[in-house]
Design an enzyme around this catalytic site. Structure first.
Site, PDB file in Angstrom:
ATOM      1  N   LYS A  22      40.116  48.975  35.999  1.00  0.00           N
ATOM      2  CA  LYS A  22      41.470  48.494  35.634  1.00  0.00           C
ATOM      3  C   LYS A  22      41.441  47.801  34.281  1.00  0.00           C
ATOM      4  CE  LYS A  22      43.086  44.415  37.276  1.00  0.00           C
ATOM      5  NZ  LYS A  22      43.611  43.508  36.253  1.00  0.00           N
ATOM      6  N   ASN A  23      40.513  46.882  34.105  1.00  0.00           N
ATOM      7  CA  ASN A  23      40.521  46.050  32.896  1.00  0.00           C
ATOM      8  C   ASN A  23      40.021  46.778  31.663  1.00  0.00           C
ATOM      9  OD1 ASN A  23      41.646  44.102  34.439  1.00  0.00           O
ATOM     10  ND2 ASN A  23      39.779  42.902  34.678  1.00  0.00           N
ATOM     11  N   CYS A 116      49.021  36.671  37.158  1.00  0.00           N
ATOM     12  CA  CYS A 116      48.629  35.967  38.386  1.00  0.00           C
ATOM     13  C   CYS A 116      48.844  34.454  38.254  1.00  0.00           C
ATOM     14  CB  CYS A 116      47.149  36.206  38.672  1.00  0.00           C
ATOM     15  SG  CYS A 116      46.705  37.907  38.972  1.00  0.00           S
ATOM     16  N   ARG A 121      47.550  30.457  31.437  1.00  0.00           N
ATOM     17  CA  ARG A 121      47.308  31.701  30.675  1.00  0.00           C
ATOM     18  C   ARG A 121      48.184  31.819  29.430  1.00  0.00           C
ATOM     19  NH1 ARG A 121      46.009  36.561  34.719  1.00  0.00           N
ATOM     20  NH2 ARG A 121      44.571  37.063  33.046  1.00  0.00           N
ATOM     21  N   ASP A 305      36.265  36.960  38.211  1.00  0.00           N
ATOM     22  CA  ASP A 305      37.018  37.837  39.114  1.00  0.00           C
ATOM     23  C   ASP A 305      36.294  38.076  40.435  1.00  0.00           C
ATOM     24  OD1 ASP A 305      38.284  39.906  36.384  1.00  0.00           O
ATOM     25  OD2 ASP A 305      38.871  37.940  37.129  1.00  0.00           O
ATOM     26  N   ARG A 397      47.390  45.937  43.077  1.00  0.00           N
ATOM     27  CA  ARG A 397      47.460  45.849  41.615  1.00  0.00           C
ATOM     28  C   ARG A 397      46.156  46.314  40.988  1.00  0.00           C
ATOM     29  NH1 ARG A 397      50.919  41.117  39.169  1.00  0.00           N
ATOM     30  NH2 ARG A 397      50.263  42.335  37.358  1.00  0.00           N
TER      31      ARG A 397
HETATM   32  C1  EPZ Z   1      40.920  39.250  31.335  1.00  0.00           C
HETATM   33  O1  EPZ Z   1      42.075  38.412  31.313  1.00  0.00           O
HETATM   34  C2  EPZ Z   1      40.994  40.012  32.666  1.00  0.00           C
HETATM   35  N1  EPZ Z   1      42.218  40.778  32.706  1.00  0.00           N
HETATM   36  C3  EPZ Z   1      40.976  39.027  33.826  1.00  0.00           C
HETATM   37  O2  EPZ Z   1      40.945  39.767  35.052  1.00  0.00           O
HETATM   38  C4  EPZ Z   1      39.707  38.205  33.751  1.00  0.00           C
HETATM   39  O3  EPZ Z   1      39.722  37.229  34.756  1.00  0.00           O
HETATM   40  C5  EPZ Z   1      39.621  37.514  32.377  1.00  0.00           C
HETATM   41  O4  EPZ Z   1      39.707  38.477  31.316  1.00  0.00           O
HETATM   42  C6  EPZ Z   1      38.313  36.757  32.205  1.00  0.00           C
HETATM   43  O5  EPZ Z   1      37.223  37.581  32.377  1.00  0.00           O
HETATM   44  C7  EPZ Z   1      42.260  41.968  32.047  1.00  0.00           C
HETATM   45  O6  EPZ Z   1      41.339  42.401  31.402  1.00  0.00           O
HETATM   46  C8  EPZ Z   1      43.515  42.755  32.164  1.00  0.00           C
HETATM   47  P1  EPZ Z   1      40.976  35.585  28.694  1.00  0.00           P
HETATM   48  P2  EPZ Z   1      42.519  37.663  29.959  1.00  0.00           P
HETATM   49  O7  EPZ Z   1      41.912  35.768  27.550  1.00  0.00           O
HETATM   50  O8  EPZ Z   1      42.331  38.566  28.816  1.00  0.00           O
HETATM   51  C9  EPZ Z   1      42.458  31.037  28.194  1.00  0.00           C
HETATM   52  C10 EPZ Z   1      41.658  40.461  37.184  1.00  0.00           C
HETATM   53  O9  EPZ Z   1      41.606  39.899  38.290  1.00  0.00           O
HETATM   54  N2  EPZ Z   1      43.233  31.538  27.033  1.00  0.00           N
HETATM   55  O10 EPZ Z   1      39.534  35.824  28.463  1.00  0.00           O
HETATM   56  O11 EPZ Z   1      43.850  37.091  30.208  1.00  0.00           O
HETATM   57  C11 EPZ Z   1      43.022  31.567  29.518  1.00  0.00           C
HETATM   58  O12 EPZ Z   1      44.107  30.812  29.955  1.00  0.00           O
HETATM   59  C12 EPZ Z   1      42.071  39.641  35.944  1.00  0.00           C
HETATM   60  O13 EPZ Z   1      41.410  41.646  37.006  1.00  0.00           O
HETATM   61  C13 EPZ Z   1      43.950  30.637  26.255  1.00  0.00           C
HETATM   62  O14 EPZ Z   1      43.936  29.428  26.509  1.00  0.00           O
HETATM   63  O15 EPZ Z   1      41.441  36.475  29.931  1.00  0.00           O
HETATM   64  C14 EPZ Z   1      41.824  31.492  30.433  1.00  0.00           C
HETATM   65  O16 EPZ Z   1      41.707  30.220  30.962  1.00  0.00           O
HETATM   66  C15 EPZ Z   1      42.465  38.261  36.283  1.00  0.00           C
HETATM   67  N3  EPZ Z   1      44.677  31.126  25.219  1.00  0.00           N
HETATM   68  C16 EPZ Z   1      40.669  31.812  29.493  1.00  0.00           C
HETATM   69  O17 EPZ Z   1      41.139  31.558  28.155  1.00  0.00           O
HETATM   70  C17 EPZ Z   1      44.729  32.466  24.912  1.00  0.00           C
HETATM   71  O18 EPZ Z   1      45.432  32.871  23.961  1.00  0.00           O
HETATM   72  C18 EPZ Z   1      40.174  33.256  29.602  1.00  0.00           C
HETATM   73  O19 EPZ Z   1      41.228  34.115  29.300  1.00  0.00           O
HETATM   74  C19 EPZ Z   1      43.994  33.364  25.711  1.00  0.00           C
HETATM   75  C20 EPZ Z   1      43.245  32.880  26.770  1.00  0.00           C
END
Ligand code: EPZ
Length: 416
Positions: A22-23, A116, A121, A305, A397
């Site tokens: 998915k990701n 979610c 986020r 995850d 999802r």
């Molecule tokens: C990706 O989300 C994955 N989703 C998530 O999987 C996964 O948990 C996550 O990476 C971490 O590995 C997809 O790939 C579609 P991040 P993403 O930007 O890109 C903070 C699942 O279950 N942050 O690395 O949203 C954020 O709030 C999902 O399949 C900011 O503060 O993750 C979080 O605490 C859930 N500002 C942390 O960084 C920003 O602009 C990691 O987020 C961006 C992120």
């Protein structure tokens, strides 16, 4: 009908083929917008998030067709730069369309992405990086517009290796003027897959999956075909399911090279792991051992995850385990649901203290998000009596058909 009903206690046996990631596929579908033509994506999982991305692409003017697990996206005619709030806010990955649309037509009007309930986020890292590339961003309460003549390259250090922000910068940089260097980039395998797809379409990218990624802007990309790798999180969920229920299973097409951070604690808990070119196997013949301490980290640490699924297994392990969540601030939502099944878990800030019990008992529980929902299925595999998991739509999802897959491994599970 939005529930899963299961009876625990069956050992899992047999083989299951792991779906596409998915990701990996979601940012790749967004990347299709950068190609003035057609691309063919194979091994694409038929999951709700993919259909949401399909809707968004169609809103923008793309033609999307399916044949089994192959999706064909024709992005010859992008006719719109605005996406409806409803589609965008229903899925976090819609934010990937930002970098792609700016690369393709230089403007986009969209809502802030939803997703979610596992944390606030924000997308501040995405927006500040794009501003460095010359993008003008006008933010309103629920929407924002982004505009740019031609994206300009930059040498940029990410303050945190955000997966999404790294992907969005790459999507914006492939057609930008000059060479972009991302330092402190996220290294998740899904980013490597995105870069493989873009390189197959003619992009010039070095360092995919490393901390420093260098993207030399090109004039245009060409039509291409790509096969999505297996989903390491789905494979991990089923592997943890076997840990909790016991048994012997083989995960065909599981990307073992991307699962090391799980295979180590799984062996510590008592699983015997086999790895070969075809996938990953696990044998579990005795009660699980607790893990004194495990924390989630960015790749290649233990994936956030799989935090909820492994918590469900730790709930029946012999001894005390401590789990620390370092990525999302609100990812212990299943603790109350596991407690309904008799689990002995307490949380303090971002740590969960799990005292393993002999056996969980079936109960009516509620999924509130994707991986938490999958973790309740793991708990149900082990529990005594019937477990009813409400809101299965959350699980769909990201899992193509968790009931089919686990039933094929001998579990007593179905939807009703
Ligand atoms: C990706 O989300 C994955 N989703 C998530 O999987 C996964 O948990 C996550 O990476 C971490 O590995 C997809 O790939 C579609 P991040 P993403 O930007 O890109 C903070 C699942 O279950 N942050 O690395 O949203 C954020 O709030 C999902 O399949 C900011 O503060 O993750 C979080 O605490 C859930 N500002 C942390 O960084 C920003 O602009 C990691 O987020 C961006 C992120």
């Amino acid at each position: 009908m939005d529930s899963i009903h299961m009876y625990g206690g069956n050992f899992l046996r047999g083989e299951v083929k792991i779906q596409g990631s998915k990701n990996a596929v979601l940012p790749i579908m967004a990347a299709a917008l950068l190609i003035k033509g057609t691309c063919v994506i194979k091994n694409c999982p038929r999951i709700a998030d993919v259909y949401l991305m399909q809707n968004l692409l169609q809103e923008l003017g793309c033609l999307v067709t399916w044949s089994e697990n192959t999706v064909t996206i024709d992005a010859s005619n992008v006719i719109d730069s605005a996406m409806s709030g409803e589609s965008v806010s229903s899925m976090r990955s819609s934010v990937m369309l930002l970098g792609a649309m700016l690369g393709r037509i230089g403007e986009v009007f969209m809502a802030y992405p939803g997703g979610c309930v596992i944390g606030k986020r924000p997308i501040d890292l995405h927006l500040s990086a794009l501003k460095e590339m010359g993008v003008e961003i006008m933010e309103q309460e629920h929407f924002f517009t982004a505009k740019v003549g031609r994206l300009k390259a930059m040498d940029y250090t990410l303050p945190f290796p955000s997966v999404g922000a790294t992907e969005n910068i790459i999507l914006a940089a492939v057609l930008a003027e000059g060479t972009t260097t991302i330092r402190g980039a996220a290294k998740e395998p899904e980013i490597t897959a995105l870069c493989e797809f873009l390189r197959a379409a003619g992009a010039d990218i070095e360092g995919a999956g490393e901390q420093t990624v260098v993207i030399k802007g090109v004039k245009e990309l060409r039509e291409t075909r790509y096969t999505v790798p297996g989903d390491r999180i789905v494979a991990g969920t089923y592997l943890i399911g076997a840990l909790a229920a016991g048994g012997s299973i083989f995960l065909e097409k599981a990307p073992s090279e991307h699962m090391k951070a799980l295979l180590k604690p799984a062996a510590q808990m008592g699983g015997t792991i086999t790895i070969n070119k075809g996938g990953v196997g696990i044998d579990v013949i005795r009660r699980l051992e607790a893990i004194p301490y495990l924390k989630t980290e960015v790749y290649d640490g233990f994936p956030t995850d799989l935090q909820s699924p492994i918590m469900a297994a730790m709930a029946v392990a012999h001894g005390d385990s401590v789990l620390e969540e370092t990525i999302f601030e609100n990812r212990f939502r299943i603790v109350d649901e596991l407690r309904k099944m008799g689990a002995d878990i307490r949380t303090e800030k971002n740590k969960a203290y799990i005292s393993g019990i002999e056996r969980l008992k079936g109960a009516v529980v509620e999924a509130e998000e994707l991986r938490g929902g999958a973790a309740l299925v793991v708990a149900g595999l082990e529990a005594e009596g019937e477990t009813v998991i409400k809101n299965r739509h959350f699980i769909e999802r990201g899992y193509e058909d968790i009931c089919r897959d686990l039933r094929n491994l001998g579990a007593d599970i179905n939807i009703r």
